[in-house]
Design a protein around this motif. Structure first.
Motif: not given
Length: 821
Positions: A388-396
């Protein structure tokens, strides 16, 4: 004698690593593969029969061996975007399962990034995620195919296996394509054919602990079974062997429930021999399962140790303070990309240990079981993390992948005594993949991962790096501190670290250092610091990695010389030895690696912060670390890759020596310049530096260092140039050596008086026509078809291939030159 000992260490490390067996019988599928770097219209195109010499047999497949990476070369090709898309692999399996009614499995140690598996035309499995291990049971598909006429007549009884890997861009996957490393594709770790009885251990969790004194140990063993046949009873025998191979405990248990993870052994261990970096003593747990399906045997290496990150304090291992002296590792190498062989991995880890490393952060994803086995046997403590590296947070879908990869990482590497930290993320304050960037949602998910990690394993700590708004969630936090590179000057390091230390409960500094273009040196390396304003912090901020615009910073305004980075590292290590509250640090990284976000670097598409190049060539900075961290006596004169020094006549020049010995005597052209005593507080080079007047032309420098009777030596020769130069007016290209059919060529940039321009950093581009082949796309200073000069020169190699070739060298604004080979 040294080489004999090193060879023995390598053999010992290999034997200890391979002892951690996965199952009863495992066969690496290395040879006889074919690869296609594109997609197919369907699985039928991979398996349809094709006659020899058939001109319609398209597309054309190439022969490869595993491990294999799509992007072995294009990841660092300066003229293209690296390939991100599907690719296919195929081979024929000769299945001979020795177990009656046994299971036939495919064990993937890692493949990127989405993978589908087919037996003939039947899809038997799929996986999302490029770094965790996974299994596919192909028993039924193999048995059904073997009964067909197609198997007997067209494939001679063998079974066609096809694998589709895909590293296409996908915002709902981790890691983000904004990450500062290449998202490789391919079966880039080992793929194994596994035969087991129909009742086997799927996962063994051996938890080895001690009390704080280290005198009383405890071993708890849980097992998760693979039981597709529905067997209802079995016997388990467990044996514990100490590091010398002596059996110290035996246990037996009757098993009747195979539904959930179950405890199968729980015993005290009196006065266990403790595992540590200086003495990585490993016990062996042997598990034998006997049932109507047959006998299954598995061994696991474990270690007894206890550790503590003291709140507002340092790190303790087995009750003693230990300064974590660390680095980082990306799975990346010249010419193969992510597809490093076991031999390559072993060499890299031994090089780290010989540098003095006792800690490593595996960035930024779960790495090969080979790496973890070596960390156990060499004595290197580990921080391992999910991508989990950069970019923000996606969906489920995104979050479920993160949960699954965290679970797999912890369960698959649970038994390794080297692991002390599970990393939950990296630079999660870095937006970009999604229109929404919600800090509270990131905090909520970080809390969920933190709870999941502790639920799966309460014996390790959790950590993240550079996400200040989540620093209170995890057990250990590392802020962004890049003193002397992205912000500030390196002499601010201790002050800034103390300030960050005061903000959190447990502080560990991972990622520091800076880029260096191998073979580039400077007679005034710290000059860029004059432009930098101190006191403004030492963190990395948005845009700081860019070579253009923004505030003055060494990463943009410095010379990227090895000389500067050696000074920066020297200062950091000096300070770390005098920070009693510091748990430790990890230099970023050990080896240069490919990255798509740095096309304008001196070696395009390469993060050049390593202390060794992508092909294991050591930079000067490797020896700075050794001088502080290594136990074996060493000495190294700065400048082995600096064939020319420059300055005025009769100008005094500093000669630096890096050594961990108590004293050293330096000789210039056969004359002693005196003995110096090492003092770690005396910057630079811990006081091992001499001022001397060099003679024009060739100079020879040698040093003798030691601690009492044990003596080590080093020597170098170089040319001292006093003649001044102007702007580059032309380039020359000539062959300077040839060995085993490989020629080394050198470019020089000269002014209009034919004087070597020692500050020239022009971009040089190579071309070749004829029978030979440029050894380019290696991502190294001497293995790139387009590369910045280092002190007015550039090296490239050519594989001659028993023919004739013409090699060209071009630099913008200068006449192109050629040489015939």
């Amino acid at each position: 004698m040294y080489w004999f000992k090193s060879g023995f260490i390598l053999l010992l490390v290999f034997l200890m690593a391979v002892q951690q067996c996965f199952s009863q019988e495992k066969i690496r599928l290395i040879n006889d593969w074919e690869f296609l770097k594109q997609d197919l219209g369907g699985i039928w195109e991979a398996v349809r029969p094709v006659g020899k010499g058939n001109p319609e047999s398209v597309p054309l497949w190439e022969k490869v061996s595993l491990p294999h990476c799509f992007n072995a070369e294009d990841a660092v090709d300066p003229d293209v975007n690296y390939y991100q898309g599907p690719g296919w692999y195929r081979t024929l399996l000769d299945i001979k399962n020795p177990y009656s009614d046994g299971r036939t499995l495919l064990h993937f140690e890692g493949a990127g990034q989405k993978t589908e598996v087919y037996i003939y035309t039947t899809k038997v499995g799929a996986h999302v995620g490029g770094y965790d291990e996974w299994m596919v049971d192909v028993t039924k598909a193999v048995e059904e195919f073997k009964q067909t006429e197609v198997c007997k007549k067209q494939f001679g009884g063998k079974v066609p296996l096809s694998v589709r890997c895909d590293n296409s861009r996908d915002l709902e996957m981790i890691p983000s394509n904004l990450s500062d490393f290449t998202i490789y594709g391919g079966i880039y770790r080992y793929l194994n054919l596994v035969y087991t009885p129909s009742l086997s251990v799927d996962q063994l969790f051996a938890k080895a602990e001690t009390d704080s004194s280290g005198k009383l140990g405890h071993l708890n063993v849980k097992a998760r079974f693979y039981n597709p046949a529905g067997i209802t009873s079995a016997m388990a025998e467990l044996r514990l062997y100490d590091p010398s191979g002596k059996r110290v405990a035996v246990g037996n248990i009757r098993l009747s429930n195979f539904q959930d993870d179950m405890t199968i052994w729980d015993i005290p261990v009196k006065k266990p021999m403790l595992w540590s970096p200086s003495k990585p003593l490993l016990y062996t747990v042997e598990t034998i399962i006997t049932s109507s399906a047959g006998k299954f045997r598995q061994t696991e290496k474990i270690g007894f140790r206890n550790f503590e990150f003291a709140e507002k304090g340092p790190f303790f291992l087995n009750g003693q303070r230990l300064l974590l002296r660390g680095t980082h590792r990306h799975e990346d190498h010249a010419g193969v990309g992510q597809a490093m062989t076991e031999e390559m991995i072993r060499k890299e880890m031994v090089m780290m240990k010989e540098m003095g490393v006792n800690f490593i952060r595996l960035g930024h994803y779960q790495q090969s079981r080979i790496v973890l086995n070596l960390c156990d046997s060499l004595g290197i403590l580990v921080w391992e993390e999910i991508p989990w590296c950069r970019g923000g947070l996606g969906g489920e879908v995104y979050k479920e992948q993160a949960r699954r990869m965290l679970t797999n990482m912890i369960e698959q590497h649970f038994n390794h005594p080297s692991v002390i930290i599970w990393g939950l993320g990296n630079e999660n304050d870095w937006p970009g993949d999604f229109p929404e960037f919600d800090k509270e949602k990131i905090r909520t998910f970080m809390k969920e991962l933190n709870a999941l990690s502790h639920r799966l394993d309460d014996s390790r700590k959790t950590a993240i790096r550079r996400c200040d708004f989540c620093s209170d969630i995890v057990d250990v936090y590392s802020p962004s501190i890049w003193a002397g590179w992205y912000r500030g000057v390196y002499t601010e390091y201790k002050q800034v670290s103390q300030e960050e230390f005061n903000k959190v409960k447990r502080f560990l500094h991972v990622e520091w250092g800076g880029d260096s273009h191998a073979r580039r040196h400077s007679e005034n390396p710290d000059k860029a610091l004059n432009k930098i304003t101190s006191g403004g912090g030492a963190d990395e901020r948005a845009g700081d990695a860019s070579l253009y615009g923004g505030a003055a910073r060494v990463s943009k305004d410095g010379d990227w010389s090895e000389s500067y980075i050696c000074n920066l590292i020297d200062w950091h290590l000096k300070e770390q030895e005098n920070m009693p509250w510091l748990s430790g640090s990890a230099y970023w990284p050990f080896k240069d690696f490919a990255t798509p976000v740095r096309p304008d670097n001196p070696v395009p598409y390469v993060n050049q912060k390593g202390v060794v190049e992508r092909d294991f060539t050591k930079k000067e900075s490797y020896y700075v670390f050794q001088s502080y961290w290594a136990a074996k006596p060493m000495v190294h004169i700065y400048g082995h890759s600096m064939p020319v020094r420059w300055g005025d006549q009769n100008e005094e020049k500093m000669i630096k020596v890096y050594s961990n010995c108590g004293q050293a005597e330096l000789f210039l052209n056969g004359k002693s310049l005196g003995i110096k005593k090492r003092s770690a507080d005396d910057f630079p080079a811990a006081g091992l530096r001499w001022s001397a007047v060099l003679q024009e032309g060739k100079n020879t420098v040698s040093v003798v260092a030691g601690n009492g009777k044990e003596v080590v030596k080093d020597s170098i020769s170089f040319v001292y140039q006093t003649e001044k130069w102007g702007k580059p007016a032309k380039i020359t290209l000539q062959k300077i050596s040839e060995e085993d059919g490989i020629a080394t060529l050198e470019v020089k940039l000269l002014d209009n008086k034919d004087v070597l321009c020692l500050d020239a950093a022009n971009l040089v581009k190579f071309s070749l026509s004829g029978d030979g082949k440029l050894i380019d796309n290696q991502g190294t200073s001497s293995g790139s078809g387009k590369v910045q000069a280092y002190n007015g020169r550039v090296l490239i190699k050519v594989r001659l291939q028993k023919g004739r070739s013409v090699v060209g060298a071009a630099s913008e604004g200068l006449p192109t030159v050629f040489v015939e080979l």
